[in-house]
Design an enzyme around this catalytic site. Structure first.
Site, short mmCIF file in Angstrom:
data_model
loop_
_atom_site.label_atom_id
_atom_site.label_comp_id
_atom_site.label_asym_id
_atom_site.label_seq_id
_atom_site.Cartn_x
_atom_site.Cartn_y
_atom_site.Cartn_z
N ASP A 1 0.81 -1.23 0.00
CA ASP A 1 0.00 0.00 0.00
C ASP A 1 0.84 1.28 0.00
O ASP A 1 0.30 2.37 0.23
CB ASP A 1 -0.93 -0.01 1.23
CG ASP A 1 -2.12 -0.94 1.05
OD1 ASP A 1 -2.84 -0.77 0.05
OD2 ASP A 1 -2.31 -1.83 1.89
N GLU B 1 -0.27 9.33 1.50
CA GLU B 1 -0.97 10.28 2.37
C GLU B 1 -1.14 9.73 3.79
O GLU B 1 -1.12 10.48 4.77
CB GLU B 1 -2.37 10.57 1.80
CG GLU B 1 -3.30 11.21 2.80
CD GLU B 1 -4.70 11.44 2.24
OE1 GLU B 1 -5.02 12.61 2.03
OE2 GLU B 1 -5.45 10.47 2.01
N ASP B 2 -1.33 8.41 3.90
CA ASP B 2 -1.61 7.84 5.22
C ASP B 2 -0.41 7.87 6.16
O ASP B 2 -0.57 7.71 7.37
CB ASP B 2 -2.14 6.40 5.06
CG ASP B 2 -3.50 6.40 4.38
OD1 ASP B 2 -4.32 7.27 4.71
OD2 ASP B 2 -3.72 5.56 3.49
N ARG C 1 1.05 -1.72 7.25
CA ARG C 1 1.46 -0.45 6.64
C ARG C 1 2.52 0.30 7.46
O ARG C 1 3.05 1.29 6.99
CB ARG C 1 0.21 0.43 6.40
CG ARG C 1 -0.80 -0.27 5.46
CD ARG C 1 -1.72 0.70 4.79
NE ARG C 1 -0.97 1.72 4.08
CZ ARG C 1 -1.52 2.81 3.56
NH1 ARG C 1 -2.80 3.01 3.67
NH2 ARG C 1 -0.77 3.70 2.93
N ARG D 1 -9.17 2.97 11.46
CA ARG D 1 -7.71 3.15 11.36
C ARG D 1 -7.14 4.16 12.37
O ARG D 1 -5.95 4.13 12.67
CB ARG D 1 -7.35 3.63 9.95
CG ARG D 1 -7.69 2.64 8.84
CD ARG D 1 -6.80 1.40 8.91
NE ARG D 1 -7.18 0.42 7.90
CZ ARG D 1 -6.74 0.44 6.66
NH1 ARG D 1 -5.92 1.39 6.25
NH2 ARG D 1 -7.11 -0.49 5.80
N HIS E 1 -11.94 6.17 5.54
CA HIS E 1 -11.32 7.34 6.18
C HIS E 1 -12.26 8.54 6.14
O HIS E 1 -13.15 8.62 5.30
CB HIS E 1 -10.05 7.73 5.41
CG HIS E 1 -8.91 6.78 5.53
ND1 HIS E 1 -8.29 6.23 4.41
CD2 HIS E 1 -8.25 6.30 6.60
CE1 HIS E 1 -7.30 5.45 4.82
NE2 HIS E 1 -7.26 5.47 6.13
N CYS F 1 -5.07 10.20 -1.44
CA CYS F 1 -4.14 9.29 -0.75
C CYS F 1 -2.85 9.05 -1.52
O CYS F 1 -1.89 8.54 -0.96
CB CYS F 1 -4.82 7.98 -0.40
SG CYS F 1 -5.48 7.15 -1.80
#
Ligand code: CIR
Length: 256
Positions: free
Chosen positions: A56, A61-62, A81, A126, A156, A243
């Protein structure tokens, strides 16, 4: 800042979608098209090192939230992640003071919507309360107001609400209560396009998926200047358009 589509994207995390096979070369071509669209809006693209074993990683962005004063490297909610953040932290170190979310806190950047000094943080599968608390402690000394917002039915907060201007949001009201955004006006997505509330804003320009023509029509009617991109392969990995980048001002070389 962007990160190339991993060879391993077929093993991405999925929460709300069934697994479909992803055409890697098509996904990479779409990602390049996305980068070109950002360049057309005036961005300089800084691609990070490859992460061929991190499925991923393209959804960069995450991994971090960047504001003018500092960067906050997250602790993503999905443990698969967490290895993504090391390279993001060292790349951001050149541009900002870097702070971190620590265990047991979790935050995904996709849950963090920054509009001026207002920071809305989705409480989601998350992002947890401890992560939101840490983020508030890090950002409030710089004058940011951090407000937790409950998110239900999507991955999200930014699946449900993104910014069109300092006072207007693109929203899917089925996934987030608009009460949290009392001072804003809204453009609502067309209900047949539930995933259409995620748009990238760069100044007064926008990058938006070609997959949502009905909501696009609403945006164009509202006077928004939108560049569309085909991101259908990335969408199979539950990725939206925000993202795939972290967008910030480059002050390096500018004495502050
Ligand atoms: C994940 O589930 O973490 C990825 N497959 C998709 C992340 C999308 N991130 C985002 O919208 N901010």
């Amino acid at each position: 800042m962007t990160r190339r589509v991993s060879d391993a994207i077929g093993r991405c995390e999925l929460t709300h979608l069934d697994r479909q096979s992803i055409d890697l070369s098509r996904a990479r071509a779409q990602h390049c098209e996305y980068e070109r669209a950002l360049e057309r809006l005036g961005c300089r693209i800084e691609p990070l090192v490859d992460a061929s074993d991190l499925p991923d990683a393209v959804f960069i962005e995450d991994a971090a939230i960047v504001v003018d004063e500092l960067a906050v490297v997250t602790r993503p909610g999905a443990s698969s992640r967490r290895p993504e953040i090391a390279a993001v932290a060292s790349a951001l170190d050149r541009y900002r003071v870097v702070r971190r979310i620590e265990a047991p806190g979790t935050v995904d950047g996709g849950d963090v919507l920054v509009i001026g000094k207002s920071v809305f943080v989705g409480r989601s599968s998350r992002t947890n309360d401890d992560g939101i608390h840490q983020l508030r402690n890090i950002l409030s000394p710089f004058g940011y107001d951090v407000c937790a917002v409950q998110v239900d039915g999507c991955l999200h907060l930014k699946s449900a609400a993104t910014s069109l201007s300092v006072d207007k949001l693109l929203v899917n009201p089925s996934w987030v209560s608009l009460d949290a955004f009392a001072r804003f006006d809204f453009v609502e997505i067309d209900p047949v396009e539930p995933l259409a509330a995620n748009i990238v804003r760069v100044g007064e320009g926008f990058v938006y998926p070609a997959a949502f023509p009905r909501t696009l029509e609403r945006l164009e009617r509202g006077g928004f200047r939108v560049v569309t991109v085909d991101v259908s392969e990335l969408a199979k990995a539950e990725g939206a358009v925000t993202c795939c980048s972290i967008i910030f001002r480059d002050y390096s070389g500018t004495p502050r």
